[in-house]
Write a protein that holds these residues in place. Structure first.
Motif, PDB file in Angstrom:
ATOM      1  N   LEU A 177      58.223  59.222  59.678  1.00  0.00           N
ATOM      2  CA  LEU A 177      59.469  60.184  59.456  1.00  0.00           C
ATOM      3  C   LEU A 177      59.395  60.744  57.787  1.00  0.00           C
ATOM      4  CD1 LEU A 177      62.494  58.571  61.172  1.00  0.00           C
ATOM      5  CD2 LEU A 177      60.865  60.307  62.227  1.00  0.00           C
ATOM      6  N   GLY A 178      58.784  60.128  57.296  1.00  0.00           N
ATOM      7  CA  GLY A 178      58.397  61.130  55.919  1.00  0.00           C
ATOM      8  C   GLY A 178      59.536  60.768  55.014  1.00  0.00           C
ATOM      9  N   ALA A 179      60.239  59.714  55.130  1.00  0.00           N
ATOM     10  CA  ALA A 179      61.252  59.633  54.172  1.00  0.00           C
ATOM     11  C   ALA A 179      60.728  59.081  52.664  1.00  0.00           C
ATOM     12  CB  ALA A 179      62.410  58.515  54.592  1.00  0.00           C
ATOM     13  N   ASP A 180      61.500  59.430  51.585  1.00  0.00           N
ATOM     14  CA  ASP A 180      61.096  58.851  50.384  1.00  0.00           C
ATOM     15  C   ASP A 180      61.865  57.824  49.813  1.00  0.00           C
ATOM     16  OD1 ASP A 180      60.228  58.867  47.617  1.00  0.00           O
ATOM     17  OD2 ASP A 180      61.291  60.950  47.164  1.00  0.00           O
ATOM     18  N   PRO A 181      61.224  56.681  49.738  1.00  0.00           N
ATOM     19  CA  PRO A 181      61.813  55.437  49.309  1.00  0.00           C
ATOM     20  C   PRO A 181      62.005  55.457  47.549  1.00  0.00           C
ATOM     21  CG  PRO A 181      59.415  54.998  49.589  1.00  0.00           C
ATOM     22  CD  PRO A 181      59.818  56.499  50.091  1.00  0.00           C
ATOM     23  N   TYR A 182      61.642  56.248  47.052  1.00  0.00           N
ATOM     24  CA  TYR A 182      61.914  56.594  45.596  1.00  0.00           C
ATOM     25  C   TYR A 182      63.468  57.068  45.436  1.00  0.00           C
ATOM     26  CZ  TYR A 182      57.326  54.523  44.343  1.00  0.00           C
ATOM     27  OH  TYR A 182      56.112  53.797  44.327  1.00  0.00           O
ATOM     28  N   MET A 183      63.683  57.826  46.444  1.00  0.00           N
ATOM     29  CA  MET A 183      65.005  58.575  46.625  1.00  0.00           C
ATOM     30  C   MET A 183      66.024  57.628  46.760  1.00  0.00           C
ATOM     31  SD  MET A 183      67.510  59.835  48.521  1.00  0.00           S
ATOM     32  CE  MET A 183      66.719  60.088  50.178  1.00  0.00           C
ATOM     33  N   TYR A 184      65.762  56.878  47.608  1.00  0.00           N
ATOM     34  CA  TYR A 184      66.760  55.817  48.016  1.00  0.00           C
ATOM     35  C   TYR A 184      67.057  54.745  46.903  1.00  0.00           C
ATOM     36  CZ  TYR A 184      66.728  56.721  52.999  1.00  0.00           C
ATOM     37  OH  TYR A 184      67.062  57.499  54.122  1.00  0.00           O
ATOM     38  N   GLU A 185      65.765  54.356  46.034  1.00  0.00           N
ATOM     39  CA  GLU A 185      65.846  53.647  44.974  1.00  0.00           C
ATOM     40  C   GLU A 185      66.795  54.223  43.873  1.00  0.00           C
ATOM     41  OE1 GLU A 185      62.847  51.302  42.336  1.00  0.00           O
ATOM     42  OE2 GLU A 185      62.431  53.433  42.825  1.00  0.00           O
ATOM     43  N   ARG A 186      66.455  55.448  43.507  1.00  0.00           N
ATOM     44  CA  ARG A 186      67.438  56.381  42.509  1.00  0.00           C
ATOM     45  C   ARG A 186      69.058  56.221  42.932  1.00  0.00           C
ATOM     46  NH1 ARG A 186      62.839  59.688  42.940  1.00  0.00           N
ATOM     47  NH2 ARG A 186      63.803  61.139  44.046  1.00  0.00           N
ATOM     48  N   PHE A 187      69.023  56.626  44.269  1.00  0.00           N
ATOM     49  CA  PHE A 187      70.445  56.763  44.747  1.00  0.00           C
ATOM     50  C   PHE A 187      71.080  55.535  44.555  1.00  0.00           C
ATOM     51  CE2 PHE A 187      73.954  56.936  47.769  1.00  0.00           C
ATOM     52  CZ  PHE A 187      74.377  58.078  47.793  1.00  0.00           C
ATOM     53  N   ALA A 188      70.355  54.298  44.830  1.00  0.00           N
ATOM     54  CA  ALA A 188      71.102  52.815  44.642  1.00  0.00           C
ATOM     55  C   ALA A 188      71.443  52.786  43.358  1.00  0.00           C
ATOM     56  CB  ALA A 188      69.988  51.896  45.078  1.00  0.00           C
ATOM     57  N   LYS A 189      70.434  52.868  42.328  1.00  0.00           N
ATOM     58  CA  LYS A 189      70.992  52.584  40.872  1.00  0.00           C
ATOM     59  C   LYS A 189      72.127  53.687  40.566  1.00  0.00           C
ATOM     60  CE  LYS A 189      66.263  51.564  39.632  1.00  0.00           C
ATOM     61  NZ  LYS A 189      64.972  51.894  38.592  1.00  0.00           N
ATOM     62  N   ASN A 190      71.976  54.905  41.013  1.00  0.00           N
ATOM     63  CA  ASN A 190      72.906  55.887  40.436  1.00  0.00           C
ATOM     64  C   ASN A 190      74.372  55.410  40.998  1.00  0.00           C
ATOM     65  OD1 ASN A 190      71.203  57.241  39.080  1.00  0.00           O
ATOM     66  ND2 ASN A 190      70.704  58.852  40.582  1.00  0.00           N
ATOM     67  N   ASN A 191      74.454  54.754  42.160  1.00  0.00           N
ATOM     68  CA  ASN A 191      75.778  54.450  42.745  1.00  0.00           C
ATOM     69  C   ASN A 191      75.928  53.039  42.561  1.00  0.00           C
ATOM     70  OD1 ASN A 191      77.032  57.110  44.601  1.00  0.00           O
ATOM     71  ND2 ASN A 191      74.620  57.154  44.419  1.00  0.00           N
ATOM     72  N   ASN A 192      75.247  52.396  41.732  1.00  0.00           N
ATOM     73  CA  ASN A 192      75.434  50.979  41.375  1.00  0.00           C
ATOM     74  C   ASN A 192      75.771  50.096  42.552  1.00  0.00           C
ATOM     75  OD1 ASN A 192      75.934  51.270  38.586  1.00  0.00           O
ATOM     76  ND2 ASN A 192      78.045  52.326  39.058  1.00  0.00           N
ATOM     77  N   MET A 193      74.656  50.245  43.363  1.00  0.00           N
ATOM     78  CA  MET A 193      74.432  49.500  44.749  1.00  0.00           C
ATOM     79  C   MET A 193      74.522  47.885  44.137  1.00  0.00           C
ATOM     80  SD  MET A 193      75.048  50.928  47.520  1.00  0.00           S
ATOM     81  CE  MET A 193      76.136  52.229  47.080  1.00  0.00           C
TER      82      MET A 193
END
Length: 208
Positions: A177-193
């Protein structure tokens, strides 16, 4: 334990005394040679969808006498060579202690149920859930997390990680589906997962 990621949801898990491959689907041979995974001690399949189960790859393993472990639904495709496991069953393979855990496959694009889906807990620290996104009564240190799919949002993927209280996340199931795992990684960091995302490129290995 070492984890190597290949396309879609294919992972090689290597421990001190051996290694297994999980879900070498049709995308594997598009980018790799079978020889790269030929030396595994066993194959584990989570379910029968083609991006997880490739008949050509399975036949190669069968011809080499490599054990194939799967649920009853997938065993219909594998044939008599399959070792069928049930929900909650414990078994040992390649020196690793494994437990089969059945969990629902995420809904399909038309809203219908998916096929029988069985994840694998390895040495009580690592879980590959196939195309599942929710499971009860499981806590693991590291989760192979399907970050996208026909019925998986970013929130749902992170909720799954938090449900099992994983400290480390290896994103899977994003190639088609062409999702970007690095975007998920950044989102996780920025939202203190409460977990670390370990993004592996195709063929890359991490030692846990």
């Amino acid at each position: 334990m070492k984890i190597t990621r290949y396309p879609q949801s294919c992972l090689v898990v290597q421990a001190e005394n051996g290694k297994v491959v999980i879900d070498p689907g049709i995308n594997f041979l598009e980018h790799h040679e079978f020889s790269e995974i030929a030396d595994v001690d066993a194959v584990l399949y989570t379910h029968q969808h083609a991006d997880h189960y490739d008949e050509v790859v399975a036949k190669e393993f069968i011809n080499r006498g490599v054990p194939i472990i799967c649920n009853a639904s997938t065993a219909v495709l594998v044939g008599s060579h399959a070792m069928v496991v049930e929900d909650g069953q414990h078994f040992e393979v390649a020196g690793m202690q494994v437990q089969a855990r059945e969990l629902p496959h995420m809904l399909l694009p038309d809203g219908s149920d998916g096929p029988q889906n069985t994840g694998y807990v390895i040495d009580n620290v690592f879980f590959h859930p196939g195309d599942g996104k929710e499971i009860r009564n499981l806590r693991v240190d590291t989760l192979a997390l399907p970050i996208t799919g026909p019925d998986m949002s970013l929130k749902e993927s992170f909720d799954f990680a938090k449900q099992v209280e994983a400290k480390k996340i290896i994103p899977i199931h994003f190639d088609l589906l062409g999702a970007d795992p690095y975007m998920y990684e950044r989102f996780a960091k920025n939202n203190n997962m409460p977990f670390e995302m370990i993004v592996l490129d195709d063929g890359e290995t991490v030692e846990l």
